[in-house]
Design a protein around this motif. Structure first.
Motif, PDB file in Angstrom:
ATOM      1  N   ASN A 235       1.011  -1.280  -0.180  1.00 19.45           N
ATOM      2  CA  ASN A 235       0.002   0.066   0.010  1.00 19.45           C
ATOM      3  C   ASN A 235       0.922   0.992   0.146  1.00 19.45           C
ATOM      4  O   ASN A 235       1.326   1.613   1.027  1.00 19.45           O
ATOM      5  CB  ASN A 235      -0.805   0.058   1.274  1.00 19.45           C
ATOM      6  CG  ASN A 235      -1.802   1.062   1.169  1.00 19.45           C
ATOM      7  OD1 ASN A 235      -1.924   1.679   0.348  1.00 19.45           O
ATOM      8  ND2 ASN A 235      -2.853   1.209   2.251  1.00 19.45           N
TER       9      ASN A 235
ATOM     10  N   THR B   3      -3.812   2.978  -4.163  1.00 22.47           N
ATOM     11  CA  THR B   3      -4.628   2.585  -5.575  1.00 22.47           C
ATOM     12  C   THR B   3      -3.738   1.370  -6.199  1.00 22.47           C
ATOM     13  O   THR B   3      -3.891   1.081  -7.089  1.00 22.47           O
ATOM     14  CB  THR B   3      -4.391   3.672  -6.461  1.00 22.47           C
ATOM     15  OG1 THR B   3      -3.270   4.139  -6.994  1.00 22.47           O
ATOM     16  CG2 THR B   3      -5.396   4.964  -5.855  1.00 22.47           C
ATOM     17  N   ASP B   4      -2.900   0.822  -5.215  1.00 23.89           N
ATOM     18  CA  ASP B   4      -1.971  -0.205  -5.495  1.00 23.89           C
ATOM     19  C   ASP B   4      -2.806  -1.404  -5.866  1.00 23.89           C
ATOM     20  O   ASP B   4      -3.672  -1.868  -5.032  1.00 23.89           O
ATOM     21  CB  ASP B   4      -0.660  -0.312  -4.816  1.00 23.89           C
ATOM     22  CG  ASP B   4       0.069   0.857  -4.791  1.00 23.89           C
ATOM     23  OD1 ASP B   4       0.822   1.022  -5.354  1.00 23.89           O
ATOM     24  OD2 ASP B   4      -0.086   1.626  -3.591  1.00 23.89           O
TER      25      ASP B   4
END
Length: 236
Positions: free
Chosen positions: A139, A143-144
């Motif tokens: 993280n 948005t990973d």
């Protein structure tokens, strides 16, 4: 601008001068010079470096003061402002130590295609978990992507373990590492494929004596253990 397409051979890694994007394959000495890599180049690569230096000089002679020419087996690099020639002869392995302990060479990776990486990251079918797989992520900005994997065979799911990815997922993981490096170029790890091997460059270690990029091959079950030092988190 001159952009040679040069591929590393056995025992070679990729280097570039600090704050430049042109990449060259080379062998490197075990010890660093002021934290910088000390490379040696085979003849074809040395010729490409000479052409690149001359092109950069023609483009911006105020910034790029060096020119380079071959005379037989000897490469002469001339600093035009001081008119100081550096005659470089091939060593016992027919390699040229260009900028030996004077130029700021750093370990890097070959160029990659941002669009190809974006396509891999958008391929949601690759990231559908199979039976027995867990979901992991790192993280960074919320948005990973989340990757399906198996836990470490030795340590299971723990900080001591490393997730193991199918080839189709490993390709997305490598694309994500490269995409992250583009977003955060200051200190991100780098990665590329060399045939069926993943080459992982630890940005924090590139200036350490003896460091070479990690080479990750598939285990007997075809899975790749990527990021043993990464802070993987469970996402399921």
């Amino acid at each position: 601008m001159y952009t040679p397409n040069l591929t590393a051979t056995d025992g070679e890694v990729y280097v570039a001068l600090l704050d430049t994007t042109q990449v060259f394959p080379a062998t490197i000495e075990e010890n660093r010079w002021n934290g910088f890599t000390v490379p040696r180049f085979r003849r074809t690569v040395a010729e490409s470096i000479a052409t690149w230096l001359n092109t950069m000089h023609d483009h911006d002679p105020g910034k790029w003061t060096d020119t380079a020419t071959f005379d037989g087996d000897v490469l002469t690099v001339l600093e035009t402002e001081e008119h100081r020639p550096d005659r470089i002869e091939p060593d016992e392995n027919d390699r040229y130590a260009i900028g030996y302990r004077g130029w700021c060479w750093i370990l890097t990776v070959p160029p990659s295609d941002p669009q190809a990486d974006a396509g891999l990251l958008a391929d949601s079918v690759r990231l559908v978990p199979e039976d027995g797989e867990i979901l992991v992520t790192i993280n960074i900005d919320g948005t990973d992507p989340v990757f399906p994997s198996l836990a470490s065979e030795i340590y299971g799911w723990s900080r001591a373990g490393c997730p193991r990815f199918r080839r189709t997922v490993a390709e997305v993981v490598v694309a994500w590492i490269r995409d992250t490096a583009r977003k955060y170029p200051g200190g991100s790890d780098l990665a590329y494929w060399e045939g069926d091997t993943i080459v992982l460059v630890d940005h924090q270690a590139i200036g350490e004596d003896g460091y070479l990029p990690a080479r990750i091959t598939a285990a007997e079950d075809g899975r790749f253990s990527i990021g043993a030092s990464f802070e993987w988190e469970r996402a399921d």
